[in-house]
Design a protein around this motif. Structure first.
Motif, short mmCIF file in Angstrom:
data_model
loop_
_atom_site.label_atom_id
_atom_site.label_comp_id
_atom_site.label_asym_id
_atom_site.label_seq_id
_atom_site.Cartn_x
_atom_site.Cartn_y
_atom_site.Cartn_z
N GLN A 165 0.71 -1.05 0.27
CA GLN A 165 0.14 -0.40 -0.01
C GLN A 165 0.72 1.01 -0.14
OE1 GLN A 165 -2.86 0.25 2.90
NE2 GLN A 165 -3.91 -2.66 2.74
N ASP A 166 2.02 1.09 0.31
CA ASP A 166 2.93 1.79 -0.45
C ASP A 166 2.59 2.94 1.16
OD1 ASP A 166 6.02 4.24 -1.02
OD2 ASP A 166 4.03 5.20 -2.96
N LEU A 167 2.59 2.61 2.40
CA LEU A 167 2.34 4.10 3.64
C LEU A 167 3.43 3.84 4.13
CD1 LEU A 167 -0.04 1.62 5.33
CD2 LEU A 167 -0.58 3.25 3.57
N SER A 168 3.65 4.96 5.04
CA SER A 168 5.09 5.15 5.93
C SER A 168 5.24 4.33 6.79
CB SER A 168 4.49 6.51 5.95
OG SER A 168 3.72 6.60 7.26
N PHE A 169 6.19 4.44 7.24
CA PHE A 169 6.55 3.53 8.47
C PHE A 169 5.39 3.96 9.84
CE2 PHE A 169 8.57 2.79 12.94
CZ PHE A 169 8.18 1.52 12.58
N GLY A 170 4.88 4.77 9.91
CA GLY A 170 4.07 5.65 10.90
C GLY A 170 3.00 4.58 10.94
N ASP A 171 2.68 4.85 9.41
CA ASP A 171 1.01 4.47 8.63
C ASP A 171 0.69 2.74 8.52
OD1 ASP A 171 0.09 7.42 8.80
OD2 ASP A 171 1.15 7.60 6.28
N ALA A 172 2.09 2.75 8.82
CA ALA A 172 2.26 1.25 8.49
C ALA A 172 2.10 0.19 9.83
CB ALA A 172 2.97 0.84 7.78
N GLN A 173 2.47 1.01 10.82
CA GLN A 173 2.67 -0.22 12.73
C GLN A 173 1.29 0.21 12.79
OE1 GLN A 173 2.92 2.04 15.07
NE2 GLN A 173 2.94 4.19 14.58
N ARG A 174 0.75 1.67 12.70
CA ARG A 174 -0.94 2.17 12.96
C ARG A 174 -1.24 1.04 12.33
NH1 ARG A 174 1.57 7.21 13.36
NH2 ARG A 174 0.74 7.64 11.01
N ARG A 175 -1.42 0.80 11.27
CA ARG A 175 -2.34 -0.14 10.72
C ARG A 175 -2.72 -1.50 10.90
NH1 ARG A 175 -7.07 -1.81 8.76
NH2 ARG A 175 -7.42 -2.36 7.08
N SER A 176 -0.98 -2.37 11.44
CA SER A 176 -0.76 -3.65 11.53
C SER A 176 -0.73 -3.55 12.59
CB SER A 176 0.57 -3.43 11.09
OG SER A 176 0.93 -5.13 11.93
N ARG A 177 -1.54 -2.33 13.75
CA ARG A 177 -1.58 -2.84 15.50
C ARG A 177 -3.30 -2.93 14.95
NH1 ARG A 177 1.39 2.01 16.72
NH2 ARG A 177 -0.56 3.04 17.27
N GLU A 178 -4.16 -1.91 14.39
CA GLU A 178 -5.28 -2.56 14.02
C GLU A 178 -5.18 -3.53 14.10
OE1 GLU A 178 -6.60 1.07 11.60
OE2 GLU A 178 -5.98 2.28 13.31
N MET A 179 -4.65 -4.66 12.44
CA MET A 179 -4.97 -5.39 11.81
C MET A 179 -5.14 -7.07 12.62
SD MET A 179 -3.06 -4.75 7.85
CE MET A 179 -4.01 -6.91 7.39
N VAL A 180 -4.16 -6.55 13.49
CA VAL A 180 -4.05 -7.36 14.88
C VAL A 180 -4.99 -7.48 16.25
CG1 VAL A 180 -2.38 -8.11 16.84
CG2 VAL A 180 -1.72 -7.56 14.81
N LYS A 181 -5.62 -6.39 16.44
CA LYS A 181 -6.34 -5.75 17.42
C LYS A 181 -7.88 -6.77 16.87
CE LYS A 181 -8.53 -2.17 20.32
NZ LYS A 181 -8.68 -1.13 20.22
N SER A 182 -8.03 -6.39 15.40
CA SER A 182 -9.04 -6.38 14.94
C SER A 182 -9.05 -8.53 14.67
CB SER A 182 -9.27 -5.97 13.34
OG SER A 182 -10.44 -6.54 12.86
N ALA A 183 -8.36 -8.73 14.72
CA ALA A 183 -8.23 -10.72 13.94
C ALA A 183 -8.03 -11.08 15.74
CB ALA A 183 -6.90 -10.65 13.75
N GLY A 184 -7.59 -10.11 16.71
CA GLY A 184 -7.53 -10.99 17.94
C GLY A 184 -5.69 -11.40 18.58
N PHE A 185 -4.71 -10.68 19.35
CA PHE A 185 -3.88 -11.02 19.74
C PHE A 185 -4.01 -12.26 19.05
CE2 PHE A 185 -0.08 -11.54 22.06
CZ PHE A 185 1.05 -10.41 21.41
N TRP A 186 -3.71 -12.93 20.21
CA TRP A 186 -4.06 -14.66 20.70
C TRP A 186 -3.96 -15.10 19.27
CZ3 TRP A 186 -0.96 -14.81 25.01
CH2 TRP A 186 -0.69 -14.31 25.37
N ARG A 187 -4.57 -14.82 18.50
CA ARG A 187 -5.36 -15.62 17.82
C ARG A 187 -4.78 -15.61 16.81
NH1 ARG A 187 -10.67 -14.94 13.64
NH2 ARG A 187 -9.87 -16.70 11.88
N THR A 188 -4.01 -14.40 16.48
CA THR A 188 -2.78 -14.22 15.30
C THR A 188 -1.53 -14.54 16.27
OG1 THR A 188 -3.28 -11.93 14.85
CG2 THR A 188 -1.10 -11.83 14.26
#
Length: 212
Positions: free
Chosen positions: A172-195
């Motif tokens: 998605q050609d994101l900056s590191f800051g945007d990518a790490q925020r989006r990554s946290r959101e994706m993990v939170k959405s899927a569930g930390f322990w499941r991931t």
């Protein structure tokens, strides 16, 4: 997409371009190895020079100049670690672009994509520097017995919440800051322990395949 679907799709892509993928992995490995070797030789030479200077007086104690030389060697070693980390992540990003491009556009992999990570060098460099800095900090925690479990927990937590940073920068050609925020959101959405469970399962499968 289930874990089984992911493996099936990955194996299908791997079969189509296995030779190019192996070659790309070898090229990246050789580049990193050469850079690390050169850095190691330079650091070794500086360290040997520092010891020689420190003991030049014929005593068992280091001179001030020798201590300064050894301190400089440590600084050079730290810089080398960060530079190798930046280069490694950038080349890995190119490998991701090679695979993601082939999957998204249903085309054969393009070997030139191995070096495409330099087009997003800033984002990859920031990610690599963050990882290297965290790694140095975690290593310092291993000095004490109490710090060891803390370092392990932090390493696992960071590895999971930043699981998607590199693919997001690539895809998605994101900056590191945007990518790490989006990554946290994706993990939170899927569930930390499941991931975490899926990552462990993948690691076990890879380990079994390696043994076979």
């Amino acid at each position: 997409m289930s874990v089984g679907d992911v493996f099936s799709k990955a194996f299908e892509l791997w079969k189509k371009d296995v030779l190019w993928l192996i070659l790309a992995g070898l090229v990246i490995g050789v580049i990193i190895w050469v850079v690390a070797l050169v850095a190691g030789l330079i650091i070794g030479g500086l360290a040997a020079g520092g010891v020689a200077i420190g003991l030049s007086g014929g005593t068992d104690s280091f001179s001030g100049l020798g201590a300064a030389a050894l301190f400089g060697t440590v600084i050079v070693a730290i810089i080398a670690v960060f530079l190798i980390a930046v280069l490694g992540v950038t080349l890995q990003g190119g490998l991701y672009e090679m695979v993601i491009g082939a999957a998204k556009y249903d085309r054969p992999v393009q070997f030139a994509d191995v070096f495409s990570g330099f087009r997003r060098f800033g984002s990859y460099a920031m990610f690599a520097l963050a990882l290297a800095g965290i790694g140095v900090g975690l290593m310092l925690l291993f000095v004490t017995l109490i710090g060891i479990p803390v370092a392990i927990v932090l390493a696992v937590w960071i590895a999971v919440i930043w699981l998607y940073v590199l693919p997001l920068i690539t895809d998605q050609d994101l900056s590191f800051g945007d990518a790490q925020r989006r990554s946290r959101e994706m993990v939170k959405s899927a569930g930390f322990w499941r991931t975490l469970g899926q990552v462990v399962l993948l690691g076990v499968i890879i380990a079994v395949v390696d043994l076979i």
